[in-house]
Design an enzyme around this catalytic site. Structure first.
Site, PDB file in Angstrom:
ATOM      1  N   ASP A 130       0.869  -1.181   0.000  1.00 25.33           N
ATOM      2  CA  ASP A 130       0.000   0.000   0.000  1.00 25.33           C
ATOM      3  C   ASP A 130       0.904   1.227   0.000  1.00 25.33           C
ATOM      4  O   ASP A 130       2.007   1.191   0.544  1.00 25.33           O
ATOM      5  CB  ASP A 130      -0.860   0.044   1.274  1.00 25.33           C
ATOM      6  CG  ASP A 130      -1.977  -1.001   1.244  1.00 25.33           C
ATOM      7  OD1 ASP A 130      -2.055  -1.759   0.268  1.00 25.33           O
ATOM      8  OD2 ASP A 130      -2.760  -1.030   2.207  1.00 25.33           O
ATOM      9  N   ARG A 178      -2.384  -1.450  -8.262  1.00 24.03           N
ATOM     10  CA  ARG A 178      -3.684  -0.931  -7.820  1.00 24.03           C
ATOM     11  C   ARG A 178      -3.644   0.581  -8.051  1.00 24.03           C
ATOM     12  O   ARG A 178      -2.683   1.243  -7.672  1.00 24.03           O
ATOM     13  CB  ARG A 178      -3.895  -1.216  -6.345  1.00 24.03           C
ATOM     14  CG  ARG A 178      -5.178  -0.584  -5.798  1.00 24.03           C
ATOM     15  CD  ARG A 178      -5.175  -0.511  -4.278  1.00 24.03           C
ATOM     16  NE  ARG A 178      -5.062  -1.813  -3.652  1.00 24.03           N
ATOM     17  CZ  ARG A 178      -4.591  -1.986  -2.405  1.00 24.03           C
ATOM     18  NH1 ARG A 178      -4.207  -0.955  -1.683  1.00 24.03           N
ATOM     19  NH2 ARG A 178      -4.502  -3.189  -1.900  1.00 24.03           N
TER      20      ARG A 178
END
Ligand code: FDA
Length: 324
Positions: A130, A178
């Site tokens: 992330d 992502r």
């Protein structure tokens, strides 16, 4: 100051973070956090899998400033990997480099990440890094690049609000990525501040990576972006196995199910853990309407205590700032 800034400041308050940990999931956090331990998270993942939805699991953790805490986080993630493998669920890992020691020592963090990625690779489990705030961006990318020399089960996030996002996506064009709008408060010298500009960049980045032929996770609750992507993949004959939509656990559940039933790959980001407070405040910052989540809850004495401490700490923080 807007509500967004208010909640972002609350998310960064360490005192509130540790107070919240003592009380377990509160303030509506239980609707968007899938439990406080691995078995609760696994039970929720199984329910999502049963609906044809895959998951990415995040062991929540903020304010990691010593090696013991980072090591504990690493051990927990290794246990999650074991649980994913042993229970045969359709899930992969999402982690934050800061939780594994990025703010302590980059070599220490790298070693932790390497151990996780290596362990996950034995079972063919993908690990997503992330992306956090701007200061952590480059060191996180550097560690990812280094690990990718040995392992192919790693990928990351591109945050569309950064001016440098196009450059980064070109650099990581061979990775599974992502793509998101971006969740942190960033300075106007490095990031778009205007929502429309962020959205335009978001779409450009999604289209770029989809046309690139690499697996793309489109992580958004924004139905306009989702509709655009649906049209785009149809127009350009992009196969469904080359992309997925992602949303956070507990958000727009009807839309999640609808997309999965329409035949799109769908993945839910499943956060769990005692350290839910910062994550929850960032969600409130993104969309204050989520406050409904809070107001719908039964307000216990403990909940009121947390809110009172939150307000007090916030006001104190503002006063201290003004004095400086
Ligand atoms: P946004 O909040 O901009 O909303 C756009 C519109 O969509 C709204 O005006 C409304 O119409 C509709 N909408 C949004 N939420 C809704 C809801 N709950 N109910 C009804 N309508 C709604 N960020 C980051 O910096 N690093 C990261 O690693 C990640 N990782 C990540 C993973 C996943 C799976 C997701 C979904 C998001 C992230 N993010 C992130 C967060 C991301 O950057 C962003 O802050 C949030 O997703 C909010 O932006 P959205 O694109 O979802 O819509």
């Amino acid at each position: 100051m807007g509500l967004r800034d208010f909640f972002i400041q609350l998310s960064e308050n360490q005192l509130l973070n540790s107070s919240a940990q003592k009380y377990g999931l509160r303030l509506g956090a239980q609707s968007v956090v899938a439990g406080t331990n691995i078995s609760e998270a696994m039970a929720n993942i199984k329910q999502l899998n049963a609906k044809g939805i895959s998951c990415t699991v995040d062991n929540l953790g903020e304010f990691v400033f010593d090696e013991a805490e980072a090591t504990k986080a690493k051990e927990e993630i290794l246990k999650v990997i074991e649980a994913i493998h042993n229970e045969g669920v359709d899930a992969h890992i999402s982690l934050k480099p800061s939780q594994l020691g990025l703010d302590i020592d980059i070599d220490f963090c790298y070693d932790n990440l390497r151990e996780i990625v290596e362990h996950a690779s034995k079972y063919g489990i993908f690990v997503n890094f992330d992306m956090e705030n701007y200061d952590r961006l480059q060191p996180s990318f550097d560690m990812l690049e280094e690990l990718a020399k040995t392992f192919d089960n790693v990928g990351t996030v591109i945050q569309a609000y950064f001016f440098r996002a196009k450059e980064d996506i070109e650099k990581f064009k061979d990775f599974r990525l992502r793509i998101v709008k971006g969740a942190y408060k960033e300075n106007a010298s490095v990031a778009f501040q205007d929502q429309l500009e962020i959205d335009i960049n978001f779409i450009k980045l999604i289209e770029y990576h989809l046309l690139n032929g690499k697996f793309t996770s489109i992580a958004t609750h924004d139905h306009n972006i989702i509709e655009h992507v649906k049209r785009f993949v149809k127009d350009y004959n992009i196969p469904h196995d080359q992309f997925e939509f992602q949303m956070l656990y507990g958000f727009r559940k009807d839309l999640q199910l609808k997309l999965a039933n329409e035949g799109y790959n769908f993945c839910v980001y499943v956060p769990y853990g005692k350290d839910w407070y910062g994550y929850f405040m960032r969600r409130l910052a993104e969309r204050p309407q989520n406050l409904n989540l809070v107001t719908k809850q039964v307000f216990t004495k403990k909940t009121n205590t947390i809110l009172a401490v939150a307000a007090g700490a916030f006001i104190l923080g503002r006063l201290t700032k003004k004095k400086k």
